[in-house]
Design a protein around this motif. Structure first.
Motif, PDB file in Angstrom:
ATOM      1  N   VAL A 145     -24.823 -11.206 -37.231  1.00 49.12           N
ATOM      2  CA  VAL A 145     -25.744 -10.328 -36.517  1.00 49.12           C
ATOM      3  C   VAL A 145     -27.167 -10.870 -36.653  1.00 49.12           C
ATOM      4  CG1 VAL A 145     -26.672  -7.979 -36.340  1.00 49.12           C
ATOM      5  CG2 VAL A 145     -24.272  -8.323 -36.980  1.00 49.12           C
ATOM      6  N   GLY A 146     -27.899 -10.834 -35.564  1.00 50.02           N
ATOM      7  CA  GLY A 146     -29.304 -11.192 -35.590  1.00 50.02           C
ATOM      8  C   GLY A 146     -30.166  -9.957 -35.387  1.00 50.02           C
ATOM      9  N   ILE A 147     -31.143  -9.758 -36.259  1.00 44.62           N
ATOM     10  CA  ILE A 147     -32.060  -8.620 -36.147  1.00 44.62           C
ATOM     11  C   ILE A 147     -33.439  -9.163 -35.807  1.00 44.62           C
ATOM     12  CG2 ILE A 147     -33.033  -6.601 -37.290  1.00 44.62           C
ATOM     13  CD1 ILE A 147     -30.667  -6.668 -39.212  1.00 44.62           C
ATOM     14  N   ILE A 148     -34.013  -8.665 -34.734  1.00 41.78           N
ATOM     15  CA  ILE A 148     -35.286  -9.173 -34.231  1.00 41.78           C
ATOM     16  C   ILE A 148     -36.272  -8.025 -34.080  1.00 41.78           C
ATOM     17  CG2 ILE A 148     -36.415 -10.300 -32.262  1.00 41.78           C
ATOM     18  CD1 ILE A 148     -32.713 -10.822 -32.783  1.00 41.78           C
ATOM     19  N   GLY A 149     -37.478  -8.187 -34.605  1.00 42.11           N
ATOM     20  CA  GLY A 149     -38.549  -7.222 -34.399  1.00 42.11           C
ATOM     21  C   GLY A 149     -38.806  -6.253 -35.520  1.00 42.11           C
ATOM     22  N   THR A 150     -37.836  -5.991 -36.381  1.00 46.53           N
ATOM     23  CA  THR A 150     -38.057  -5.026 -37.462  1.00 46.53           C
ATOM     24  C   THR A 150     -39.099  -5.525 -38.451  1.00 46.53           C
ATOM     25  OG1 THR A 150     -36.183  -5.965 -38.689  1.00 46.53           O
ATOM     26  CG2 THR A 150     -35.731  -4.038 -37.311  1.00 46.53           C
ATOM     27  N   HIS A 151     -39.228  -6.854 -38.588  1.00 42.10           N
ATOM     28  CA  HIS A 151     -40.214  -7.408 -39.525  1.00 42.10           C
ATOM     29  C   HIS A 151     -41.648  -7.205 -39.018  1.00 42.10           C
ATOM     30  CE1 HIS A 151     -39.942 -10.508 -36.494  1.00 42.10           C
ATOM     31  NE2 HIS A 151     -40.924 -11.200 -37.051  1.00 42.10           N
ATOM     32  N   ILE A 152     -41.797  -6.891 -37.737  1.00 45.57           N
ATOM     33  CA  ILE A 152     -43.120  -6.595 -37.180  1.00 45.57           C
ATOM     34  C   ILE A 152     -43.448  -5.112 -37.372  1.00 45.57           C
ATOM     35  CG2 ILE A 152     -44.504  -6.555 -35.062  1.00 45.57           C
ATOM     36  CD1 ILE A 152     -42.841  -8.947 -34.089  1.00 45.57           C
ATOM     37  N   VAL A 153     -42.459  -4.265 -37.200  1.00 51.95           N
ATOM     38  CA  VAL A 153     -42.647  -2.823 -37.351  1.00 51.95           C
ATOM     39  C   VAL A 153     -42.827  -2.447 -38.819  1.00 51.95           C
ATOM     40  CG1 VAL A 153     -41.619  -0.550 -36.948  1.00 51.95           C
ATOM     41  CG2 VAL A 153     -41.304  -2.380 -35.273  1.00 51.95           C
ATOM     42  N   SER A 154     -42.031  -3.067 -39.690  1.00 53.37           N
ATOM     43  CA  SER A 154     -42.115  -2.763 -41.122  1.00 53.37           C
ATOM     44  C   SER A 154     -41.949  -4.048 -41.929  1.00 53.37           C
ATOM     45  CB  SER A 154     -41.023  -1.752 -41.512  1.00 53.37           C
ATOM     46  OG  SER A 154     -41.105  -1.426 -42.886  1.00 53.37           O
ATOM     47  N   PRO A 155     -43.013  -4.874 -41.985  1.00 50.23           N
ATOM     48  CA  PRO A 155     -42.922  -6.137 -42.719  1.00 50.23           C
ATOM     49  C   PRO A 155     -42.941  -5.926 -44.222  1.00 50.23           C
ATOM     50  CG  PRO A 155     -45.137  -5.815 -41.891  1.00 50.23           C
ATOM     51  CD  PRO A 155     -44.318  -4.685 -41.346  1.00 50.23           C
ATOM     52  N   LYS A 156     -42.437  -6.893 -44.932  1.00 47.20           N
ATOM     53  CA  LYS A 156     -42.399  -6.831 -46.387  1.00 47.20           C
ATOM     54  C   LYS A 156     -43.806  -6.950 -46.950  1.00 47.20           C
ATOM     55  CE  LYS A 156     -40.124  -9.052 -50.353  1.00 47.20           C
ATOM     56  NZ  LYS A 156     -39.191 -10.135 -50.762  1.00 47.20           N
ATOM     57  N   GLY A 157     -44.249  -5.920 -47.671  1.00 50.02           N
ATOM     58  CA  GLY A 157     -45.537  -5.960 -48.341  1.00 50.02           C
ATOM     59  C   GLY A 157     -46.750  -5.903 -47.438  1.00 50.02           C
ATOM     60  N   ALA A 158     -46.611  -5.399 -46.213  1.00 50.65           N
ATOM     61  CA  ALA A 158     -47.747  -5.348 -45.301  1.00 50.65           C
ATOM     62  C   ALA A 158     -47.603  -4.151 -44.370  1.00 50.65           C
ATOM     63  CB  ALA A 158     -47.844  -6.638 -44.493  1.00 50.65           C
ATOM     64  N   LYS A 159     -48.679  -3.850 -43.640  1.00 50.73           N
ATOM     65  CA  LYS A 159     -48.669  -2.757 -42.681  1.00 50.73           C
ATOM     66  C   LYS A 159     -48.146  -3.251 -41.344  1.00 50.73           C
ATOM     67  CE  LYS A 159     -51.622   0.825 -40.681  1.00 50.73           C
ATOM     68  NZ  LYS A 159     -53.004   1.365 -40.615  1.00 50.73           N
ATOM     69  N   GLY A 160     -47.260  -2.508 -40.742  1.00 47.67           N
ATOM     70  CA  GLY A 160     -46.663  -2.925 -39.486  1.00 47.67           C
ATOM     71  C   GLY A 160     -47.294  -2.259 -38.287  1.00 47.67           C
ATOM     72  N   LYS A 161     -46.665  -2.459 -37.135  1.00 54.05           N
ATOM     73  CA  LYS A 161     -47.119  -1.869 -35.887  1.00 54.05           C
ATOM     74  C   LYS A 161     -45.915  -1.650 -34.989  1.00 54.05           C
ATOM     75  CE  LYS A 161     -48.100  -6.425 -33.900  1.00 54.05           C
ATOM     76  NZ  LYS A 161     -49.134  -7.292 -33.289  1.00 54.05           N
ATOM     77  N   SER A 162     -46.084  -0.843 -33.971  1.00 51.84           N
ATOM     78  CA  SER A 162     -44.993  -0.579 -33.041  1.00 51.84           C
ATOM     79  C   SER A 162     -44.625  -1.863 -32.292  1.00 51.84           C
ATOM     80  CB  SER A 162     -45.395   0.504 -32.040  1.00 51.84           C
ATOM     81  OG  SER A 162     -45.557   1.743 -32.685  1.00 51.84           O
ATOM     82  N   HIS A 163     -43.321  -2.048 -32.117  1.00 46.24           N
ATOM     83  CA  HIS A 163     -42.854  -3.259 -31.433  1.00 46.24           C
ATOM     84  C   HIS A 163     -41.390  -3.055 -31.059  1.00 46.24           C
ATOM     85  CE1 HIS A 163     -41.621  -7.492 -30.899  1.00 46.24           C
ATOM     86  NE2 HIS A 163     -42.890  -7.716 -30.642  1.00 46.24           N
ATOM     87  N   PRO A 164     -40.942  -3.543 -29.909  1.00 45.33           N
ATOM     88  CA  PRO A 164     -39.525  -3.432 -29.545  1.00 45.33           C
ATOM     89  C   PRO A 164     -38.642  -4.160 -30.558  1.00 45.33           C
ATOM     90  CG  PRO A 164     -40.835  -4.015 -27.640  1.00 45.33           C
ATOM     91  CD  PRO A 164     -41.743  -4.153 -28.828  1.00 45.33           C
ATOM     92  N   MET A 165     -37.502  -3.556 -30.860  1.00 46.67           N
ATOM     93  CA  MET A 165     -36.551  -4.132 -31.812  1.00 46.67           C
ATOM     94  C   MET A 165     -35.206  -4.361 -31.136  1.00 46.67           C
ATOM     95  SD  MET A 165     -37.623  -1.672 -35.004  1.00 46.67           S
ATOM     96  CE  MET A 165     -38.242  -0.395 -33.871  1.00 46.67           C
ATOM     97  N   LEU A 166     -34.498  -5.375 -31.615  1.00 46.71           N
ATOM     98  CA  LEU A 166     -33.226  -5.762 -31.004  1.00 46.71           C
ATOM     99  C   LEU A 166     -32.215  -6.131 -32.086  1.00 46.71           C
ATOM    100  CD1 LEU A 166     -31.545  -6.711 -28.449  1.00 46.71           C
ATOM    101  CD2 LEU A 166     -32.520  -8.971 -28.870  1.00 46.71           C
ATOM    102  N   VAL A 167     -30.972  -5.706 -31.884  1.00 47.45           N
ATOM    103  CA  VAL A 167     -29.859  -6.133 -32.730  1.00 47.45           C
ATOM    104  C   VAL A 167     -28.870  -6.884 -31.850  1.00 47.45           C
ATOM    105  CG1 VAL A 167     -28.034  -5.418 -34.297  1.00 47.45           C
ATOM    106  CG2 VAL A 167     -30.167  -4.112 -34.211  1.00 47.45           C
ATOM    107  N   ALA A 168     -28.568  -8.130 -32.227  1.00 42.89           N
ATOM    108  CA  ALA A 168     -27.646  -8.969 -31.452  1.00 42.89           C
ATOM    109  C   ALA A 168     -26.382  -9.222 -32.261  1.00 42.89           C
ATOM    110  CB  ALA A 168     -28.313 -10.300 -31.098  1.00 42.89           C
ATOM    111  N   TYR A 169     -25.236  -8.786 -31.741  1.00 43.30           N
ATOM    112  CA  TYR A 169     -23.950  -8.944 -32.412  1.00 43.30           C
ATOM    113  C   TYR A 169     -23.247 -10.180 -31.854  1.00 43.30           C
ATOM    114  CZ  TYR A 169     -24.959  -4.094 -33.590  1.00 43.30           C
ATOM    115  OH  TYR A 169     -25.580  -2.941 -34.037  1.00 43.30           O
ATOM    116  N   GLY A 170     -22.889 -11.114 -32.738  1.00 49.57           N
ATOM    117  CA  GLY A 170     -22.238 -12.337 -32.306  1.00 49.57           C
ATOM    118  C   GLY A 170     -20.722 -12.244 -32.356  1.00 49.57           C
ATOM    119  N   GLU A 171     -20.060 -13.362 -32.121  1.00 49.44           N
ATOM    120  CA  GLU A 171     -18.603 -13.388 -32.148  1.00 49.44           C
ATOM    121  C   GLU A 171     -18.097 -13.478 -33.590  1.00 49.44           C
ATOM    122  OE1 GLU A 171     -16.949 -16.370 -29.666  1.00 49.44           O
ATOM    123  OE2 GLU A 171     -18.016 -15.732 -27.874  1.00 49.44           O
TER     124      GLU A 171
END
Length: 231
Positions: A145-171
């Motif tokens: 699985v690939g997770i994209i965008g969550t590190h922008i909304v809630s980054p480790k040790g920093a303040k985030g911001k609103s941003h579209p998030m995506l979960v991609a399920y592979g084979e």
């Protein structure tokens, strides 16, 4: 089949929480097997990742490993009711391993982060031996699985911001399909390399230019500059 409580919590979290943070969508849901033991294996860049993966698909109810510090008060009761169980990080926790094996042997889907901890959104940490052991021991399908965008909304040790998030399920694939080495050590390395390759491909194809730690180290050792990585 998800329980009514799990389905409601998934809908409410996706609609109200992720909806207020930029929205969450998913691709590749057809790759999620409807039945049978399943290891769900995403990259890990944010505390928002576990519920994001669960909210991304209606095809399976997921069980979770979570650090034992979370199992206190209301939060502990909530995540327990949604299928989480505690794990002691940084030490051999035989009970959590037994729980994971039992969950998979009963035909359920288990979410495990192969990196073991959160990365920086630029480099994927090495695949740990725990997910390799479970894949070999239980013969479960492994879903990259690939997770994209969550590190922008809630980054480790920093303040985030609103941003579209995506979960991609592979084979999905199995440990046995990659076990073509001369010995078990090679087989473990082949499995880890294949899982990492598939997760990286999903991330890169969907907007997160994640690199492997090995590729960064190789570039540095060759004398050339490390590649520029997008945040």
């Amino acid at each position: 089949m998800a329980s009514a409580w799990y389905a409601f919590a998934r809908w409410a979290t996706k609609t109200f929480f992720y909806g207020s943070k930029g929205g969450l969508r998913s691709v590749g849901q057809e790759n999620v097997p409807l039945t049978g033991p399943l290891i769900v294996a995403p990259n890990h860049v944010s505390n928002l990742d576990p519920p994001a993966v669960a909210c991304g698909t209606k095809r399976r109810q997921l069980r979770f490993m979570a650090k034992e510090e979370l199992f206190k008060g209301f939060l502990g009761k909530l995540i327990s009711s949604l299928g989480a169980f505690p794990v002691k990080r940084g030490e051999g926790d035989t009970e959590s391993i037994r729980n994971a094996i039992a969950i998979l042997e009963s035909g359920e889907a288990l979410l495990i982060f192969p990196e073991g901890t959160r990365g920086d959104g630029r480099t994927m940490l090495p695949v740990n031996r725990g997910v390799t052991m479970l894949a070999k021991r239980t013969n479960a399908l492994v879903l990259p699985v690939g997770i994209i965008g969550t590190h922008i909304v809630s980054p480790k040790g920093a303040k985030g911001k609103s941003h579209p998030m995506l979960v991609a399920y592979g084979e999905p694939f199995t440990y046995q399909q990659t076990a073509t080495g001369a010995n078990e050590r090679e087989n473990r390395e082949l499995f880890a390399a294949e899982l990492e390759k598939r997760i990286l491909a999903l991330c890169n194809a969907n907007g997160l230019p994640l690199k492997s730690a090995a590729s960064i180290e190789g570039s540095a050792e060759s004398g050339g500059p490390a590649p520029e990585l997008a945040g």
